[in-house]
Design an enzyme around this catalytic site. Structure first.
Site, mmCIF file in Angstrom:
data_model
loop_
_atom_site.group_PDB
_atom_site.id
_atom_site.type_symbol
_atom_site.label_atom_id
_atom_site.label_comp_id
_atom_site.label_asym_id
_atom_site.label_seq_id
_atom_site.Cartn_x
_atom_site.Cartn_y
_atom_site.Cartn_z
ATOM 1 N N ASN A 190 0.205 34.873 -11.218
ATOM 2 C CA ASN A 190 0.552 36.196 -11.833
ATOM 3 C C ASN A 190 0.283 37.249 -10.935
ATOM 4 O O ASN A 190 0.888 38.366 -10.912
ATOM 5 C CB ASN A 190 -0.356 36.187 -13.359
ATOM 6 C CG ASN A 190 0.349 35.283 -14.283
ATOM 7 O OD1 ASN A 190 1.588 35.099 -14.255
ATOM 8 N ND2 ASN A 190 -0.386 34.850 -15.128
ATOM 9 N N GLU B 205 -2.941 29.324 -19.574
ATOM 10 C CA GLU B 205 -2.311 27.975 -18.517
ATOM 11 C C GLU B 205 -3.004 26.718 -19.132
ATOM 12 O O GLU B 205 -2.843 25.930 -18.301
ATOM 13 C CB GLU B 205 -2.553 28.476 -17.020
ATOM 14 C CG GLU B 205 -4.173 28.180 -16.890
ATOM 15 C CD GLU B 205 -4.864 29.641 -16.925
ATOM 16 O OE1 GLU B 205 -5.753 29.746 -16.191
ATOM 17 O OE2 GLU B 205 -4.357 30.548 -17.714
#
Length: 359
Positions: free
Chosen positions: A230, A265
């Site tokens: 990210n 995640e």
């Protein structure tokens, strides 16, 4: 409704008998027979409904039969009532309104057409039966019957139209509620069950496992080093990575296995009726599939791996405890280098065995 129809018919019969007793009908005995047959027919239908016998029929409430019977009875009453036949149109309107909410559009048209036919015959027969000449009053009565029929049918059709519209609105509302429930149960990005829905499902499977004695496995999966994806490549690339991960896991597990997004995640995989060795083999297959993934970002390819912790649910422990043991196994897998699967030891005795590893 059957009882209401019976009460209304009994009341109408009482009015006719009162008129006959007052000498306003030409055939008192015929009126008495009419009253007995009309009320008796509805008594039989009511008994059929309350006994459950009518449940074997396409129309268990006998709505069409009751309305046809009462319309026929009303037409005969028109002939028998003589000079008092002006009371019949109001009874006719009551009959037609009675079945409005239980009929389809085609049935409303059909029963209205039958009522029109029955009273045309009754109007034509009334003067001959009562041995009287056809007068303006007879014409007025006939017109009143036709007006009542036309108004009743038109109003019934209008009510049917409203029913259909309400039915469509109800279906649309039910669909919207179903979609809202689906959204409340699913993770928007991956389409997987969310944490709350998965927890409910795991509690259900826990009860099934306890009854059947079949093994239940829970696994926590965590994408390795997801935060740098990210940070370095942007959240859109991270989202594509999560979607690719979801597709890879789904393609590697069985249809009976349930995958859910637990948060960020982290994912939970529930394996029903699965032994530990088989679950370990399946997770190893998942690990290999994820390691082969390639997510494109501009001109470069992003690759990542997954670590997993597996725990077998033990009767007597809570789902939360099983998840805690799977989480501890996951930390073991990460501590030993990531991209591997760890199996949590049995809770009895706790800590007696170290986690088994599959690189």
């Amino acid at each position: 409704m059957a009882l209401l129809a019976l009460v209304l018919m009994a009341g109408s019969a009482g009015v006719m008998l009162m008129l006959a007793h007052a000498g306003m009908t030409a055939h008192k005995e015929a009126v008495q027979w009419w009253a007995a047959i009309s009320v008796g027919g509805l008594v039989v239908m009511t008994v059929m409904i309350f006994s459950g016998w009518s449940e074997r029929l396409p129309d268990p409430s006998l709505t069409i039969v009751q309305m046809s019977w009462t319309i026929t009875s009303g037409a005969v009453a028109y002939v028998l009532a003589g000079d008092a036949r002006g009371v019949v149109p109001s009874v006719l309107a009551m009959i037609l309104f009675f079945g409005t909410f239980g009929l389809s559009l085609a049935q409303v048209i059909g029963i209205g057409s039958y009522a029109l036919f029955a009273f045309v015959v009754a109007v034509a027969a009334a003067a001959r039966f009562n041995a009287a000449s056809y007068t303006v009053v007879d014409t007025a009565y006939a017109l009143m019957v036709l007006l009542v029929l036309a108004g009743s049918i038109a109003l019934n059709l209008r009510i049917q139209s409203i029913r259909q519209r309400l039915g469509l609105q109800r279906e649309a509302l039910a669909q919207a509620l179903a979609e809202n429930r689906e959204l409340a149960m699913r993770d928007e990005l991956t389409g997987l069950l969310n944490r709350r829905a998965m927890l409910d499902l795991m509690l259900l499977e826990q009860r099934r496992s306890l009854r059947s004695g079949r093994p239940l496995l829970l696994a926590l999966l965590d994408i390795d080093h997801f935060k740098p994806i990210n940070d370095q490549h942007g959240h859109s690339t991270g989202d594509r990575a999560l979607q690719a991960f979801t597709a890879a896991v789904r393609g590697s597990v069985r249809d009976t296995d349930v995958l859910a997004r637990w948060g960020g995640e982290e994912f939970v995989l529930m394996l029903c009726d699965t032994r530990v060795d088989d679950g370990l083999e399946l997770l190893d297959r998942v690990r290999g599939a994820v390691a082969q993934l390639q997510v494109l970002h501009v001109s470069e390819t992003v690759r990542f791996t997954v670590s997993a912790g597996l725990a077998q649910h033990v009767p007597g422990e809570t789902i939360e405890h099983t998840l805690d043991r799977a989480d501890q196994a996951l930390y073991t897998a990460k501590a030993l280098g990531r991209n591997r699967v760890a199996v949590a030891p049995s809770p009895r005795p706790i800590g007696a065995a170290s986690a088994h590893l599959r690189p």
